[in-house]
Design an enzyme around this catalytic site. Structure first.
Site, PDB file in Angstrom:
ATOM      1  N   GLY A  11       8.289  10.749   3.452  1.00  0.00           N
ATOM      2  CA  GLY A  11       8.787   9.897   4.320  1.00  0.00           C
ATOM      3  C   GLY A  11      10.093  10.013   4.876  1.00  0.00           C
ATOM      4  O   GLY A  11      10.659  11.028   4.783  1.00  0.00           O
ATOM      5  N   ASP A  22       8.801  -3.624   7.365  1.00  0.00           N
ATOM      6  CA  ASP A  22       7.949  -2.597   8.096  1.00  0.00           C
ATOM      7  C   ASP A  22       6.624  -2.649   7.559  1.00  0.00           C
ATOM      8  O   ASP A  22       5.995  -1.718   6.945  1.00  0.00           O
ATOM      9  CB  ASP A  22       8.443  -1.006   7.846  1.00  0.00           C
ATOM     10  CG  ASP A  22       8.140  -0.139   8.385  1.00  0.00           C
ATOM     11  OD1 ASP A  22       7.545  -0.304   9.452  1.00  0.00           O
ATOM     12  OD2 ASP A  22       8.008   1.050   7.933  1.00  0.00           O
TER      13      ASP A  22
END
Length: 246
Positions: free
Chosen positions: A50, A161
């Site tokens: 990520g 998110d």
């Protein structure tokens, strides 16, 4: 030697520390780097990458499988904020925080392992059809988790998110919201302003993109896009900043 709780707080800039007091709704263990190396077999199995780090598979002494997020950048404050937010949350549809590591140059969080992967991969893979009633149940579970974070916690949490890639599925295809890397605690007001707009184009609230104004409604907007994607099984189209701001 400083207590691990104090180390986490110290990683946050001094003027912000009062807003990020660490609490915990369940047992969270502080691991050493050596312990994590041992139960990940020296970071043998990479699960994914990520923006803030890499995630590895691990097995604890009690045979529980875990996922270890290892920070690869100098993002101490981001790590501390993610840990502080995540440890506040105790809900069946949120990935459970198991522990963390604050050793020098070894900032990590340890979470429960969710075997089926993320919703985005499964939803758009033709070889794994998901019935509409299952998709609607997934939506309900996500809505319940967001409702808990927004309205039922002592300190409100805004995820920031919400998207299919951040919704994991267990063996029974139950939803688990994950990745609190850009989440925020809101303990003084219901609106946050930020100079750093971070999120996922296609799911991001246009008002947040335009005004740097983050509220619980920002999560609701993102969830609405996810709901549409669950029903239609069509991916959200990424739009450029000009489309948001025009």
């Amino acid at each position: 030697m400083d207590h691990p709780e104090n180390i986490v707080t110290q990683l946050i800039q001094e003027e912000h520390r009062s807003k990020w007091i660490a609490r915990s709704n369940h047992n969270v263990k502080c691991f050493t780097e050596d312990e994590i190396k041992r139960f990940t077999n020296n970071y043998k199995t990479l699960l994914g990458r990520g923006s803030f780090g890499e995630v590895y598979e691990g097995v604890l002494e009690d045979k529980r499988m875990v996922a270890v997020k290892k920070y690869i950048c100098n993002v101490k404050e981001n790590f501390a904020k993610e840990l502080t937010v995540h440890r506040e949350i105790n809900h069946k549809n949120v990935v459970r925080l198991v522990g963390y590591c604050v050793d020098e140059n070894a900032l990590m969080v340890v979470m429960e392992y969710i075997p089926k992967g993320n919703l985005s991969d499964i939803l758009h893979r033709d070889s794994i059809p998901i019935a509409l009633d299952t998709r609607l149940r997934i939506a309900i579970e996500c809505a319940e988790a967001l409702g808990y974070m927004h309205s039922q916690m002592y300190t409100q949490v805004i995820h920031g998110d919400i998207k299919p890639a951040n919704i994991l599925l267990d063996d029974g295809l139950s939803a688990k919201i994950s990745d609190f890397g850009i989440s925020r605690l809101v303990n003084t007001e219901n609106t946050l302003y930020t100079l750093n707009v971070i999120g996922s184009i296609g799911y991001m609230d246009p008002l947040f993109a335009q005004n740097d104004r983050l509220t619980a409604k920002s999560d609701v907007y993102s969830f609405g896009v996810v709901l549409l994607e669950l029903i239609t099984r069509k991916k959200s189209k990424n739009r450029g900043w000009g489309d948001w701001l025009g």
